[in-house]
Design a protein around this motif. Structure first.
Motif, mmCIF file in Angstrom:
data_model
loop_
_atom_site.group_PDB
_atom_site.id
_atom_site.type_symbol
_atom_site.label_atom_id
_atom_site.label_comp_id
_atom_site.label_asym_id
_atom_site.label_seq_id
_atom_site.Cartn_x
_atom_site.Cartn_y
_atom_site.Cartn_z
ATOM 1 N N CYS A 362 0.967 -1.046 0.093
ATOM 2 C CA CYS A 362 0.358 0.358 0.447
ATOM 3 C C CYS A 362 1.108 1.436 0.160
ATOM 4 N N LEU A 363 0.153 2.455 -0.755
ATOM 5 C CA LEU A 363 0.776 3.091 -0.690
ATOM 6 C C LEU A 363 0.412 4.639 0.101
ATOM 7 N N SER A 364 1.072 5.295 1.527
ATOM 8 C CA SER A 364 0.381 5.878 2.341
ATOM 9 C C SER A 364 -0.260 7.363 1.461
ATOM 10 N N ARG A 365 -0.949 8.170 1.998
ATOM 11 C CA ARG A 365 -1.283 9.496 1.399
ATOM 12 C C ARG A 365 -0.158 10.433 1.078
ATOM 13 N N ASN A 366 0.490 9.784 2.505
ATOM 14 C CA ASN A 366 2.113 11.818 2.508
ATOM 15 C C ASN A 366 2.981 11.089 1.007
ATOM 16 N N GLY A 367 2.927 9.566 1.379
ATOM 17 C CA GLY A 367 3.958 8.398 0.371
ATOM 18 C C GLY A 367 3.312 9.113 -1.678
ATOM 19 N N MET A 368 2.228 9.480 -1.741
ATOM 20 C CA MET A 368 1.603 9.708 -2.855
ATOM 21 C C MET A 368 2.161 10.367 -3.015
ATOM 22 N N LEU A 369 1.376 11.575 -2.009
ATOM 23 C CA LEU A 369 1.364 13.098 -2.371
ATOM 24 C C LEU A 369 3.037 13.845 -2.721
ATOM 25 N N HIS A 370 3.900 13.442 -1.932
ATOM 26 C CA HIS A 370 5.061 13.847 -2.106
ATOM 27 C C HIS A 370 6.055 13.201 -3.357
ATOM 28 N N MET A 371 5.424 12.196 -4.112
ATOM 29 C CA MET A 371 6.370 11.973 -4.845
ATOM 30 C C MET A 371 5.455 12.762 -6.153
ATOM 31 N N MET A 372 4.335 12.683 -6.229
ATOM 32 C CA MET A 372 3.606 13.477 -7.364
ATOM 33 C C MET A 372 3.971 14.818 -7.677
ATOM 34 N N PHE A 373 3.881 15.278 -6.225
ATOM 35 C CA PHE A 373 4.727 16.759 -5.533
ATOM 36 C C PHE A 373 6.122 16.973 -6.525
ATOM 37 N N LYS A 374 7.022 15.659 -6.377
ATOM 38 C CA LYS A 374 8.387 16.093 -6.792
ATOM 39 C C LYS A 374 8.305 15.581 -8.244
ATOM 40 N N LEU A 375 7.468 14.731 -9.527
ATOM 41 C CA LEU A 375 7.443 15.161 -9.966
ATOM 42 C C LEU A 375 6.824 15.574 -11.103
ATOM 43 N N GLY A 376 5.864 16.577 -10.271
ATOM 44 C CA GLY A 376 5.412 18.119 -10.954
ATOM 45 C C GLY A 376 6.823 18.582 -10.438
ATOM 46 N N MET A 377 7.154 18.971 -10.181
ATOM 47 C CA MET A 377 8.118 20.237 -9.708
ATOM 48 C C MET A 377 9.500 19.788 -10.933
ATOM 49 N N CYS A 378 9.069 18.220 -11.231
ATOM 50 C CA CYS A 378 10.668 18.222 -12.076
ATOM 51 C C CYS A 378 9.910 18.242 -14.007
ATOM 52 N N ALA A 379 8.279 18.498 -13.631
ATOM 53 C CA ALA A 379 8.268 18.794 -14.464
ATOM 54 C C ALA A 379 8.061 20.319 -14.763
ATOM 55 N N GLU A 380 7.454 21.094 -14.642
ATOM 56 C CA GLU A 380 7.422 22.114 -14.163
ATOM 57 C C GLU A 380 8.210 22.982 -14.859
ATOM 58 N N GLU A 381 9.794 22.885 -15.060
ATOM 59 C CA GLU A 381 10.663 23.063 -15.138
ATOM 60 C C GLU A 381 11.421 22.557 -16.769
ATOM 61 N N ARG A 382 10.232 22.155 -17.851
ATOM 62 C CA ARG A 382 10.573 21.906 -18.452
ATOM 63 C C ARG A 382 9.521 22.552 -19.270
ATOM 64 N N TRP A 383 8.482 22.919 -19.100
ATOM 65 C CA TRP A 383 7.240 23.285 -19.411
ATOM 66 C C TRP A 383 7.539 24.688 -20.569
#
Length: 415
Positions: A362-383
């Protein structure tokens, strides 16, 4: 055979695509943050060693020169911090993650989403870092791993509180992203909102947990954005099957609504036999690819006439969002590609479903959000900026558009 004929292949240490570059950047940040966490844990061990005046006897002292570690996707640059002893007793900091003479790792075939998933979400930090730098990661202490995870959590918490009143937000996109992993009772879902400001820069505004169909969950997200200073956007884009729209009407009633054509097309086609879907898909594309609203309405009516008798639920699915599907015609044509769908969000998090479905546990609530946040911030820099961002100022000031073109005295009279 011509011995002078040489075929050159792309060098492994040269980034050949944006994804590779993004993965390298994420790998570099992952290593650097882990090393800094190691240093903090190292200095804690000397916190009781003091000079006569009470100052710390062992302190950080800059960094060693940058060096490269070879990974499965090319070289990753790292910089190891140094320490200095002020009391004459020699002290040397050595990273367990990146020992002094390590120059090559075993492999980095795992993608960045997997690293964050395993490292941040399930606590298997050593397994994630082992994929990055090899068996050297086994030397990381539990306190170092805990410190690193707290750092990521702090970054996410600070991001969730940052003010939004310094920008004018023109368009927003909303979607509920299921991770593919389950909590004790249901699939975990992140409610995501992305916005574009007056300069055409796209940013994630919210990544929070909740229920996709819940008006209450979306209201909490929007109220949070409003409380941080976000203005009422000119247009919101999203799937019609969310509780987002009722929440939007409550929190930002003046914002226009645009239903996502990709989601709508999928919803309509799911109500048809597979044999009928290719033809129906072309008929739907004829609506939202039309150059004018008049042509789109003709194609819309033709679709209803074709399918209403045999498949009334198909016609009903399309009709219920009729007006909201056509809103984009009242905005600049250069923006249509972006505001007709929620693809900006979907494309960013597409790898999450792929990775998490293959992960156990199982993936915890915080774990999922932190992962998606990190991925989102990486993606933002290339937009890139929104295509036709120069016209956002006209949208903000209320300039009227018809069929994607600015309404002027000349074409108003012609109409």
């Amino acid at each position: 055979m011509n011995k002078n004929t040489v075929v050159e292949f792309a060098r492994r240490d040269e980034a050949t695509d944006p994804l590779t570059e993004m993965l390298r950047k994420g790998a570099r940040e992952l290593i650097q943050q882990a090393v800094e966490a190691e240093l903090a844990a190292f200095l804690e061990g000397y916190q009781n060693r003091r000079l006569e005046d009470g100052r710390a006897a062992v302190v950080r002292n800059g960094h060693l020169p940058e060096r490269e570690i070879q990974t499965g996707i090319g070289p990753v640059t790292v910089q190891i911090p140094k320490v200095r002893s002020k009391d004459g007793e020699p002290v040397t900091f050595r990273s367990a993650l990146v020992p002094p003479y390590v120059r090559k790792t075993r492999s980095l075939e795992a993608a960045l989403p997997w690293l964050y998933l395993k490292g941040v979400s399930t606590g298997e930090m050593e397994q994630a870092l082992s994929a990055l730098v090899g068996p050297e990661a086994k030397g990381l202490s539990a306190s170092t791993v805990s410190r690193l995870k707290r750092q990521w959590a702090d970054e996410y918490d600070a991001w969730c509180k940052r003010p939004l009143d310094q920008e004018r937000w023109v368009y927003i996109w909303a979607d509920g992203i299921y991770s593919g992993l389950r909590s004790e009772e249901s699939k975990l879902c992140a409610l995501v909102i992305m916005g574009v400001n007056a300069r055409g820069e796209k940013h994630f505004l919210a990544i929070e947990d909740g229920e996709r169909e819940s008006t209450l969950s979306w209201t909490a997200v929007l109220e949070g954005l409003k409380g941080r200073g976000m203005n009422a956007p000119e247009l919101a884009v999203g799937d019609g099957a969310m509780g987002f729209w009722a929440a939007l009407e409550c929190v930002y009633p003046s914002t226009r609504q645009q239903r996502c054509w990709v989601h709508k097309t999928a919803n309509v086609l799911n109500r048809l036999p597979k044999a009928s879907q290719p033809r129906a898909k072309k008929a739907l594309q004829a609506i939202w690819h039309a150059e004018t609203r008049e042509d789109a309405e003709k194609a819309f009516d033709a679709f209803i006439r074709t399918y209403d008798a045999k498949y009334p639920k198909v016609a009903e699915c399309l009709l219920k969002d009729h007006e909201e599907l056509m809103s984009f015609f009242d905005f600049p044509a250069k923006h249509w590609q972006s505001i007709r769908t929620t693809n900006p969000i979907e494309s960013t998090f597409g790898t999450i479903r792929h990775r998490t479905k293959r992960s156990k546990g199982c993936l915890s609530r915080n774990g999922m959000l932190h992962m998606m946040f990190k991925l989102g911030m990486c993606a933002e820099e290339r937009w890139r900026k929104l295509r036709g961002f120069e016209q956002l100022a006209k949208v903000i000031t209320g300039v009227k558009f018809r069929d994607g073109e600015e309404v002027t005295a000349v074409n108003q009279d012609a109409a």
